[in-house]
Write an enzyme that holds these catalytic residues in place. Structure first.
Site, mmCIF file in Angstrom:
data_model
loop_
_atom_site.group_PDB
_atom_site.id
_atom_site.type_symbol
_atom_site.label_atom_id
_atom_site.label_comp_id
_atom_site.label_asym_id
_atom_site.label_seq_id
_atom_site.Cartn_x
_atom_site.Cartn_y
_atom_site.Cartn_z
ATOM 1 N N GLN A 1 0.843 -1.198 0.000
ATOM 2 C CA GLN A 1 0.000 0.000 0.000
ATOM 3 C C GLN A 1 0.879 1.250 0.000
ATOM 4 O OE1 GLN A 1 -2.506 0.148 3.436
ATOM 5 N NE2 GLN A 1 -3.470 2.079 2.913
ATOM 6 N N GLY A 2 0.862 2.006 -1.089
ATOM 7 C CA GLY A 2 1.697 3.196 -1.223
ATOM 8 C C GLY A 2 0.950 4.458 -0.837
ATOM 9 N N TYR A 3 0.890 4.715 0.453
ATOM 10 C CA TYR A 3 0.189 5.893 0.969
ATOM 11 C C TYR A 3 1.173 6.907 1.561
ATOM 12 C CZ TYR A 3 -4.744 4.433 0.580
ATOM 13 O OH TYR A 3 -5.988 4.104 0.118
ATOM 14 N N SER A 4 1.795 6.560 2.698
ATOM 15 C CA SER A 4 2.613 7.516 3.443
ATOM 16 C C SER A 4 3.843 7.967 2.662
ATOM 17 C CB SER A 4 3.065 6.904 4.777
ATOM 18 O OG SER A 4 1.965 6.658 5.619
ATOM 19 N N GLU B 1 -8.793 -1.106 6.133
ATOM 20 C CA GLU B 1 -7.544 -1.269 6.869
ATOM 21 C C GLU B 1 -7.796 -1.260 8.367
ATOM 22 O OE1 GLU B 1 -3.146 0.588 6.488
ATOM 23 O OE2 GLU B 1 -4.705 2.046 6.997
ATOM 24 N N SER C 1 -2.140 7.014 13.168
ATOM 25 C CA SER C 1 -1.805 6.922 14.595
ATOM 26 C C SER C 1 -3.073 6.947 15.448
ATOM 27 C CB SER C 1 -0.883 8.077 14.994
ATOM 28 O OG SER C 1 -1.590 9.302 14.997
ATOM 29 N N ASN C 2 -2.955 6.438 16.683
ATOM 30 C CA ASN C 2 -4.128 6.409 17.556
ATOM 31 C C ASN C 2 -4.645 7.807 17.865
ATOM 32 O OD1 ASN C 2 -3.754 3.671 17.518
ATOM 33 N ND2 ASN C 2 -3.911 3.401 19.721
ATOM 34 N N GLU C 3 -3.741 8.795 17.876
ATOM 35 C CA GLU C 3 -4.195 10.170 18.081
ATOM 36 C C GLU C 3 -5.081 10.621 16.925
ATOM 37 O OE1 GLU C 3 -0.763 9.359 20.574
ATOM 38 O OE2 GLU C 3 -1.103 9.109 18.424
#
Length: 293
Positions: A31-34, A150, A274-276
């Site tokens: 998966q090419g996201y970040s 996801e 992230s969880n935040e």
């Protein structure tokens, strides 16, 4: 995650070509996201795709791409337009063959010197325009749909279940079940795992019925990743000074990779949003609170 996306948004030709190869394992996807400057703030991605006849020319970099060195295809988010005032506009989803000239993968070693994540570089990579999923410049909705799949995947109880079995094995061997304090902590972890499994099944039923997951699926990702950390922390408590960086712990029922699991449990609260960020999604999408994103 690529399969459900194609089922929902792909052309018939894309479904006919890609879905059988996903099922057979011929195609292995990443998966090419970040990107280096676009992680949780995904809308600021800069990897570009310029139209050139029947192709797009892709240039840029992705990072923290899980198991890219094992994949032969990548589900790629690219920027096809910079004219829109809103950053979410002008993003397109491409299906890219990673064996194409100009595509380079560099693994990133983790604390145990193993490669889970990678950098992926694109240097004038040619991708057929037929590999666009959905509409050009309208890929943000598709990207969010993938994130919904996801988050239920990352919220599956498999990791905590694996870890608690290792905790039980270690605790039995070290006599920890004779300690009332450990038994109380273990009982809470076990009950939380039951709750997680029940919540996961609730969301899974929505998908089985053909429904669409809402923002509340972020609850799964938060609950699962934090529970995984608590279980592995308890494992180190039981192991004490035996818990070293490289060594598995020997028990009568088999080895326990206590430190490896502890280190592995640090990552899920960061990757996949992230969880935040997940808490912000819940605040905005479920509670209707103001949001800065």
């Amino acid at each position: 995650m690529t399969g459900p996306l194609l089922i929902q948004y792909g052309t018939q030709a894309q479904k006919d070509f890609f879905l059988p190869r996903i099922l057979s394992g011929e195609h292995v996807w990443c998966q090419g996201y970040s990107e280096p400057n676009a992680g949780s703030d995904l809308a600021s991605l800069r990897t570009s795709a310029r139209r050139d006849g029947d192709d797009f020319i892709v240039n840029g970099q992705k990072i923290w791409t899980t198991l890219a060195h094992c994949a032969n295809w990548i589900l790629l988010l690219v920027r096809t337009s910079t004219d829109e005032a809103k950053r979410q506009k002008g993003i397109t989803v491409l299906l890219v063959d990673m064996t194409t000239a100009g595509c380079t993968v560099r693994p990133i070693p983790n604390l145990r010197n193993e490669a889970d994540f990678c950098e992926v570089f694109f240097d004038n990579v040619r991708v057929p325009a037929a590999n666009v999923v959905g509409e050009i410049d309208q890929g943000w909705a598709l990207a969010k749909a993938v994130l919904g799949h996801e988050r239920i995947f990352l919220g599956a109880p498999s990791r905590p279940e694996y870890a608690i079995k290792r905790l039980e094995r270690l605790a039995q061997d070290r006599g920890a079940f004779d300690d009332p304090g450990f038994v109380a902590r273990y009982a809470k972890l076990r009950l939380d795992l039951y709750d997680l499994s029940a919540a996961f099944e609730r969301f899974a039923r929505v998908l089985r019925a053909g429904g669409v997951l809402g923002a509340d699926v972020s609850v799964l990702k938060i609950f699962c990743s934090e529970l995984y950390q608590r279980i592995t922390e308890e494992m180190l408590t039981v192991a004490g000074e035996e818990a070293r960086l490289w060594d598995d712990l020997h028990t009568g029922a088999g080895d326990v990779d206590a430190m490896n699991l502890y280190l592995d449990s640090r990552a899920p609260t960061i990757f996949g949003g992230s969880n935040e960020i997940q808490k912000g999604v819940l605040a905005k999408g479920v509670l209707g609170l103001p949001s800065s994103f």
